[in-house]
Design a protein around this motif. Structure first.
Motif, PDB file in Angstrom:
ATOM      1  N   SER A 158      90.255  52.387  12.558  1.00  0.00           N
ATOM      2  CA  SER A 158      89.758  52.871  13.849  1.00  0.00           C
ATOM      3  C   SER A 158      88.977  51.793  14.587  1.00  0.00           C
ATOM      4  O   SER A 158      89.142  51.598  15.801  1.00  0.00           O
ATOM      5  N   LEU A 159      88.130  51.058  13.847  1.00  0.00           N
ATOM      6  CA  LEU A 159      87.309  50.018  14.488  1.00  0.00           C
ATOM      7  C   LEU A 159      88.156  48.861  14.997  1.00  0.00           C
ATOM      8  O   LEU A 159      87.890  48.317  16.071  1.00  0.00           O
ATOM      9  N   ARG A 160      89.161  48.481  14.255  1.00  0.00           N
ATOM     10  CA  ARG A 160      90.003  47.360  14.688  1.00  0.00           C
ATOM     11  C   ARG A 160      90.700  47.695  16.002  1.00  0.00           C
ATOM     12  O   ARG A 160      90.791  46.863  16.909  1.00  0.00           O
ATOM     13  N   LYS A 161      91.187  48.911  16.112  1.00  0.00           N
ATOM     14  CA  LYS A 161      91.852  49.312  17.355  1.00  0.00           C
ATOM     15  C   LYS A 161      90.858  49.355  18.509  1.00  0.00           C
ATOM     16  O   LYS A 161      91.171  48.927  19.627  1.00  0.00           O
ATOM     17  N   TRP A 162      89.655  49.871  18.240  1.00  0.00           N
ATOM     18  CA  TRP A 162      88.674  49.951  19.321  1.00  0.00           C
ATOM     19  C   TRP A 162      88.258  48.562  19.792  1.00  0.00           C
ATOM     20  O   TRP A 162      88.202  48.297  21.001  1.00  0.00           O
ATOM     21  N   VAL A 163      87.967  47.659  18.854  1.00  0.00           N
ATOM     22  CA  VAL A 163      87.559  46.298  19.227  1.00  0.00           C
ATOM     23  C   VAL A 163      88.676  45.609  20.015  1.00  0.00           C
ATOM     24  O   VAL A 163      88.427  44.966  21.040  1.00  0.00           O
ATOM     25  N   ALA A 164      89.915  45.734  19.543  1.00  0.00           N
ATOM     26  CA  ALA A 164      91.042  45.085  20.216  1.00  0.00           C
ATOM     27  C   ALA A 164      91.175  45.563  21.657  1.00  0.00           C
ATOM     28  O   ALA A 164      91.372  44.757  22.584  1.00  0.00           O
ATOM     29  N   ASN A 165      91.057  46.868  21.864  1.00  0.00           N
ATOM     30  CA  ASN A 165      91.172  47.403  23.222  1.00  0.00           C
ATOM     31  C   ASN A 165      89.953  47.081  24.075  1.00  0.00           C
ATOM     32  O   ASN A 165      90.061  46.909  25.293  1.00  0.00           O
ATOM     33  N   ALA A 166      88.776  46.972  23.437  1.00  0.00           N
ATOM     34  CA  ALA A 166      87.541  46.720  24.186  1.00  0.00           C
ATOM     35  C   ALA A 166      87.501  45.310  24.764  1.00  0.00           C
ATOM     36  O   ALA A 166      86.954  45.093  25.850  1.00  0.00           O
ATOM     37  N   ILE A 167      88.056  44.330  24.049  1.00  0.00           N
ATOM     38  CA  ILE A 167      87.966  42.941  24.523  1.00  0.00           C
ATOM     39  C   ILE A 167      89.251  42.479  25.199  1.00  0.00           C
ATOM     40  O   ILE A 167      89.331  41.326  25.651  1.00  0.00           O
ATOM     41  N   LEU A 168      90.264  43.344  25.258  1.00  0.00           N
ATOM     42  CA  LEU A 168      91.497  42.964  25.943  1.00  0.00           C
ATOM     43  C   LEU A 168      91.190  42.656  27.414  1.00  0.00           C
ATOM     44  O   LEU A 168      90.463  43.404  28.063  1.00  0.00           O
ATOM     45  N   PRO A 169      91.683  41.538  27.943  1.00  0.00           N
ATOM     46  CA  PRO A 169      91.385  41.180  29.338  1.00  0.00           C
ATOM     47  C   PRO A 169      91.668  42.323  30.302  1.00  0.00           C
ATOM     48  O   PRO A 169      92.736  42.933  30.272  1.00  0.00           O
ATOM     49  N   SER A 170      90.708  42.603  31.154  1.00  0.00           N
ATOM     50  CA  SER A 170      90.778  43.772  32.023  1.00  0.00           C
ATOM     51  C   SER A 170      91.417  43.442  33.367  1.00  0.00           C
ATOM     52  O   SER A 170      91.813  42.309  33.647  1.00  0.00           O
ATOM     53  N   ARG A 171      91.472  44.471  34.217  1.00  0.00           N
ATOM     54  CA  ARG A 171      92.056  44.344  35.544  1.00  0.00           C
ATOM     55  C   ARG A 171      91.309  43.320  36.404  1.00  0.00           C
ATOM     56  O   ARG A 171      91.869  42.757  37.337  1.00  0.00           O
ATOM     57  N   ALA A 172      90.043  43.092  36.086  1.00  0.00           N
ATOM     58  CA  ALA A 172      89.240  42.160  36.888  1.00  0.00           C
ATOM     59  C   ALA A 172      89.808  40.749  36.861  1.00  0.00           C
ATOM     60  O   ALA A 172      89.569  39.955  37.776  1.00  0.00           O
ATOM     61  N   PHE A 173      90.567  40.400  35.812  1.00  0.00           N
ATOM     62  CA  PHE A 173      91.143  39.057  35.709  1.00  0.00           C
ATOM     63  C   PHE A 173      92.456  38.925  36.474  1.00  0.00           C
ATOM     64  O   PHE A 173      92.973  37.826  36.628  1.00  0.00           O
ATOM     65  N   ALA A 174      93.016  40.038  36.914  1.00  0.00           N
ATOM     66  CA  ALA A 174      94.309  40.013  37.594  1.00  0.00           C
ATOM     67  C   ALA A 174      94.145  39.631  39.062  1.00  0.00           C
ATOM     68  O   ALA A 174      93.046  39.699  39.629  1.00  0.00           O
ATOM     69  N   GLU A 175      95.273  39.234  39.655  1.00  0.00           N
ATOM     70  CA  GLU A 175      95.271  38.924  41.079  1.00  0.00           C
ATOM     71  C   GLU A 175      95.064  40.197  41.894  1.00  0.00           C
ATOM     72  O   GLU A 175      95.394  41.293  41.458  1.00  0.00           O
ATOM     73  N   LYS A 176      94.537  40.033  43.079  1.00  0.00           N
ATOM     74  CA  LYS A 176      94.414  41.155  44.007  1.00  0.00           C
ATOM     75  C   LYS A 176      95.631  41.139  44.922  1.00  0.00           C
ATOM     76  O   LYS A 176      95.957  40.117  45.526  1.00  0.00           O
ATOM     77  N   PRO A 177      96.337  42.269  45.058  1.00  0.00           N
ATOM     78  CA  PRO A 177      97.541  42.297  45.896  1.00  0.00           C
ATOM     79  C   PRO A 177      97.226  41.962  47.355  1.00  0.00           C
ATOM     80  O   PRO A 177      96.168  42.323  47.875  1.00  0.00           O
ATOM     81  N   HIS A 178      98.135  41.246  48.005  1.00  0.00           N
ATOM     82  CA  HIS A 178      97.986  40.959  49.423  1.00  0.00           C
ATOM     83  C   HIS A 178      98.061  42.254  50.227  1.00  0.00           C
ATOM     84  O   HIS A 178      98.831  43.156  49.904  1.00  0.00           O
ATOM     85  N   TYR A 179      97.260  42.315  51.257  1.00  0.00           N
ATOM     86  CA  TYR A 179      97.232  43.463  52.168  1.00  0.00           C
ATOM     87  C   TYR A 179      96.893  44.773  51.444  1.00  0.00           C
ATOM     88  O   TYR A 179      97.291  45.845  51.870  1.00  0.00           O
ATOM     89  N   SER A 180      96.191  44.669  50.320  1.00  0.00           N
ATOM     90  CA  SER A 180      95.857  45.867  49.567  1.00  0.00           C
ATOM     91  C   SER A 180      94.494  46.392  49.985  1.00  0.00           C
ATOM     92  O   SER A 180      93.551  45.619  50.193  1.00  0.00           O
ATOM     93  N   PRO A 181      94.353  47.724  50.117  1.00  0.00           N
ATOM     94  CA  PRO A 181      93.035  48.295  50.423  1.00  0.00           C
ATOM     95  C   PRO A 181      92.101  48.298  49.223  1.00  0.00           C
ATOM     96  O   PRO A 181      90.947  48.702  49.331  1.00  0.00           O
ATOM     97  N   ASP A 182      92.608  47.863  48.078  1.00  0.00           N
ATOM     98  CA  ASP A 182      91.807  47.850  46.862  1.00  0.00           C
ATOM     99  C   ASP A 182      90.610  46.931  47.033  1.00  0.00           C
ATOM    100  O   ASP A 182      90.752  45.733  47.293  1.00  0.00           O
ATOM    101  N   GLU A 183      89.419  47.477  46.886  1.00  0.00           N
ATOM    102  CA  GLU A 183      88.195  46.698  47.048  1.00  0.00           C
ATOM    103  C   GLU A 183      87.650  46.227  45.700  1.00  0.00           C
ATOM    104  O   GLU A 183      86.458  46.185  45.476  1.00  0.00           O
ATOM    105  N   ARG A 184      88.550  45.908  44.808  1.00  0.00           N
ATOM    106  CA  ARG A 184      88.160  45.474  43.478  1.00  0.00           C
ATOM    107  C   ARG A 184      87.256  44.239  43.543  1.00  0.00           C
ATOM    108  O   ARG A 184      87.598  43.235  44.167  1.00  0.00           O
TER     109      ARG A 184
END
Length: 542
Positions: free
Chosen positions: A89-115
Motif C-alpha cells: 500500500s505504501l509503495r503505491k501511495w509514494v509512487a503516485n504522490a511524487i509522480l510529476p503533476s499537471r503543473a509540469f505540463a504545458e498550458k494549452p494555447h488559447y485555453s481559459p485554464d488559469e493553472r
C-alpha cells in the motif's frame, strides 16, 4: 522526536527550500520518539492518513519524511504480520504522490485554464519531495525482498518517470536513485510483461485520442486513409492530448519502455507503440517532435526489417520525419533547430538503413539517402547557410551520408563540392574553426568514397583547401582549433595526392600552384615523396 514536532520541523524545511537554497534532505536530525518506534508500519500509515492523494506538498513532505526516518531506524519488521500489506500500500501511495503533476505540463494555447505556473522555488520544493519519496521507495524495496515477489506497475512507472535527468521535474540524485531501483526490475525476469502492462495501463489510454489516419488500430499502414478532422485533435482541444497537457510524465515513461523492449517482445507490443510514436512526431511542438524522433531511433534499434516491410510503416515514418528537416532559423530558434535537425537526421538515416538492409534493397536505400541529402542538407543550406552552427551540422550529415552511399554519392559532387569549397574559401571562415574542420573532413570522405572521380574535381577540392590554408597562415595568433584545422588540411592534401598520382602529374600541377603563391609550398609538399619530386624537377625552389 514525536510526530507533531517532526511534522513542524519538516514544514519549516520545505518552506526554506528555494532555487538558491535547495535542501539536500528534508528530515531533521534526532531520533524518533519511543512511541513512534513502537508503532507497526500499518499503524503508522493509519496515523499519517495514508493513502490520501488530496494532500498538498507540505502534507506529502511531512508524511514522506516520517516514513523515511521510521524505516531508516530499523524496526523489527520481520515480526510484524501486517508488514506485507502495508509495504504494498505504501509503495503505491509514494509512487503516485511524487509522480510529476499537471503543473509540469504545458498550458494549452488559447485555453481559459488559469493553472498557476511553477516558479523556480516551487520547482526546488518539488524536486526535494521527489528525492525524499525515492528514498522511501528504496527503504520499502529492501523490505519487499523479505516478501514474495509482487511486481508493481505503479511503482515501476514512477521510477521510469525519473529515468531521464534532463526532465524539468528531475535532478541528478533523483535520477541515480531511480536507476538503482529500476535495476531490480530489470533483473527480476518479469520485465517484458511489466513493459507491456505499462503500455496498456498508462501509455495507451493517454494517447487514445491522438489518432493518425495513416495507420490502423493494429499499427499498420492504412490502405485507404480517411482524412481526420484536425480540429478535433489540435492543441485547441487539450483533452485530446493528456500526455502533453496533463500527464506529462507519460512521454518519458514511453521512451524508457522503448529503450528496454527486446526484439522478441516488440511484435506483440506493436499496436501499443506506433500510435504514441507518430503522435509525438506529428505534434506541433518542436520539443515533442524531438522526443518522437529519438523514440523512433530507439525503436529501429530493435525492429527487424521484415516487420517494417510487413506493416508498411517505413514510408509512413519517413513522411512524418522529413518535414522536421525544415525547422530552420530564423523561423525557429537556432538552439532548438540544432536539436531538432540532429534528432531528425539521425532518425532518417537509421530508418533508411533499417528499411533496406540487404544488397537486393540497395537501389531503394540509395534513393532514400538521396532524398535526405537533396531535400534535407542542400535545401537546408540554401535557407540557413548563414548560421554557422546549422551549417556545421549539415556538413556533418554530408559526411555521414557520403560514407553510407559510397561511390554512388558521385552524383551529388557537383552540388556538394562547391558548397564545401565556398565554406573553406569564405573570408570570415576562420572565425568559427569547427565548421572548417567539419568541411575538411567532408572532403576527406569524398576523396575516400569517390576516388574514381576525384581527379575530375581536383580543382574544386584544392581551391577550398589552399585558400583556407593561406587564410589561417595570415592569422597573427592561431588558436589550437585553427592549428588542428591546418593539420587536417595537410592530411587531406596527402590523401588527395595519393589518389591523384595514379592519374595525373601531381608534381607538375602542384608546382604551378607554388609558383603562383609560395606560401603553398609547405602545404603541397607535405608528402615527402612529392617533395623529393619537386626538388628534383625544380632545384631553385627552396
Amino acid at each position: 522526536m514525536d510526530l507533531d514536532g517532526l511534522k513542524r520541523a519538516v514544514r519549516e524545511r520545505i518552506k526554506e527550500t528555494t532555487a538558491n537554497n535547495p535542501t539536500p534532505v528534508l528530515a531533521p536530525a534526532g531520533p524518533l520518539s519511543a512511541d513512534l518506534q513502537a508503532l507497526s508500519l500499518a499503524s503508522l500509515s493509519n496515523s499519517l492518513a495514508i493513502p490520501s492523494l488530496d494532500d498538498d506538498i507540505y502534507q506529502i513532505s511531512e508524511k514522506l519524511v516520517v516514513l523515511e526516518k521510521y524505516l531508516s531506524e530499523g524496526s523489527n519488521f520481520e515480526s510484524d504480520p501486517s508488514v506485507q500489506h502495508a509495504v504494498v500500500s505504501l509503495r503505491k501511495w509514494v509512487a503516485n504522490a511524487i509522480l510529476p503533476s499537471r503543473a509540469f505540463a504545458e498550458k494549452p494555447h488559447y485555453s481559459p485554464d488559469e493553472r498557476p505556473q511553477l516558479t523556480l522555488d516551487d520547482l526546488a520544493k518539488c524536486r526535494a519531495i521527489a528525492l525524499e519519496g525515492l528514498t522511501v521507495l528504496s527503504h520499502l524495496r529492501k523490505l519487499a525482498l523479505l516478501l514474495p515477489e509482487e511486481p508493481d506497475i505503479a511503482v515501476l512507472t514512477c521510477l521510469a518517470a525519473f529515468s531521464k535527468e534532463n526532465d524539468t521535474w528531475n535532478e541528478p540524485r533523483a535520477q541515480k536513485q531511480a536507476s538503482l531501483l529500476i535495476q531490480d526490475y530489470v533483473e527480476s525476469g518479469h520485465l517484458p510483461a511489466l513493459l507491456t502492462s505499462i503500455l496498456e495501463s498508462h501509455v495507451k489510454p493517454r494517447f487514445s485520442k491522438s489518432k493518425n489516419p495513416a495507420i490502423t488500430q493494429q499499427g499498420r499502414r492504412a490502405i485507404d486513409p480517411v482524412p481526420s478532422n484536425a480540429a478535433l485533435h489540435s492543441d485547441l482541444d487539450a483533452d485530446s492530448k493528456p500526455w502533453k497537457y496533463r500527464d506529462v510524465y507519460v512521454v518519458t515513461v514511453f521512451q524508457w519502455v522503448l529503450s528496454h523492449l527486446s526484439e522478441s517482445s516488440l511484435q506483440s507490443s506493436w499496436p501499443l507503440i506506433i500510435p504514441p510514436l507518430l503522435a509525438l512526431i506529428d505534434d506541433t511542438s518542436v520539443k515533442y517532435k524531438i522526443k518522437g524522433c529519438r523514440s523512433l531511433v530507439s525503436l529501429l534499434r530493435i525492429c527487424p526489417s521484415p516487420l517494417l516491410e510487413r506493416t508498411g510503416l517505413g514510408e509512413v515514418f519517413e513522411n512524418a520525419v522529413m518535414p522536421c528537416l525544415l525547422y530552420l532559423p530564423s523561423l525557429t530558434e537556432e538552439a532548438v533547430s540544432l536539436e531538432m535537425l540532429n534528432a531528425a537526421y539521425t532518425a532518417l538515416i537509421a530508418l533508411a538503413l533499417a528499411r533496406f538492409p540487404d544488397q537486393k534493397d540497395h537501389p531503394a536505400r540509395m534513393k532514400a539517402l538521396d532524398r535526405i541529402l537533396r531535400q534535407g542538407v542542400l535545401r537546408g543550406y540554401a535557407y540557413a547557410g548563414e548560421h554557422v552552427k546549422i551549417t556545421e551540422l549539415l556538413v556533418q550529415q554530408i559526411v555521414e551520408l557520403i560514407n553510407e552511399m559510397g561511390i554512388e554519392s558521385v552524383k551529388h559532387l557537383k552540388h556538394v563540392l562547391p558548397l564545401l569549397s565556398g565554406i573553406l574559401a569564405s573570408p570570415f571562415a576562420t572565425a568559427y574553426p569547427p565548421l572548417l574542420q567539419a568541411s575538411v573532413r567532408a572532403l576527406q570522405a569524398i576523396i575516400v568514397n569517390d576516388r574514381p572521380r576525384v581527379s575530375y574535381h581536383r580543382g574544386e577540392i584544392l581551391r577550398g583547401l589552399t585558400i583556407c590554408w593561406c587564410r589561417i597562415r595570415e592569422q597573427e595568433q592561431r588558436s589550437k582549433d585553427l592549428a588542428r584545422v591546418q593539420e587536417d588540411i595537410v592530411g587531406t592534401v596527402w590523401l588527395l595526392t595519393n589518389v591523384l598520382k595514379m592519374d595525373v602529374d601531381v608534381v607538375e600541377e602542384y608546382q604551378v600552384l607554388i609558383d603562383s603563391d609560395a606560401r603553398l609550398r609547405d602545404l603541397l609538399v607535405a608528402d615527402s615523396r612529392t617533395q623529393e619530386g619537386l626538388d628534383r624537377s625544380n632545384p631553385h625552389v627552396k
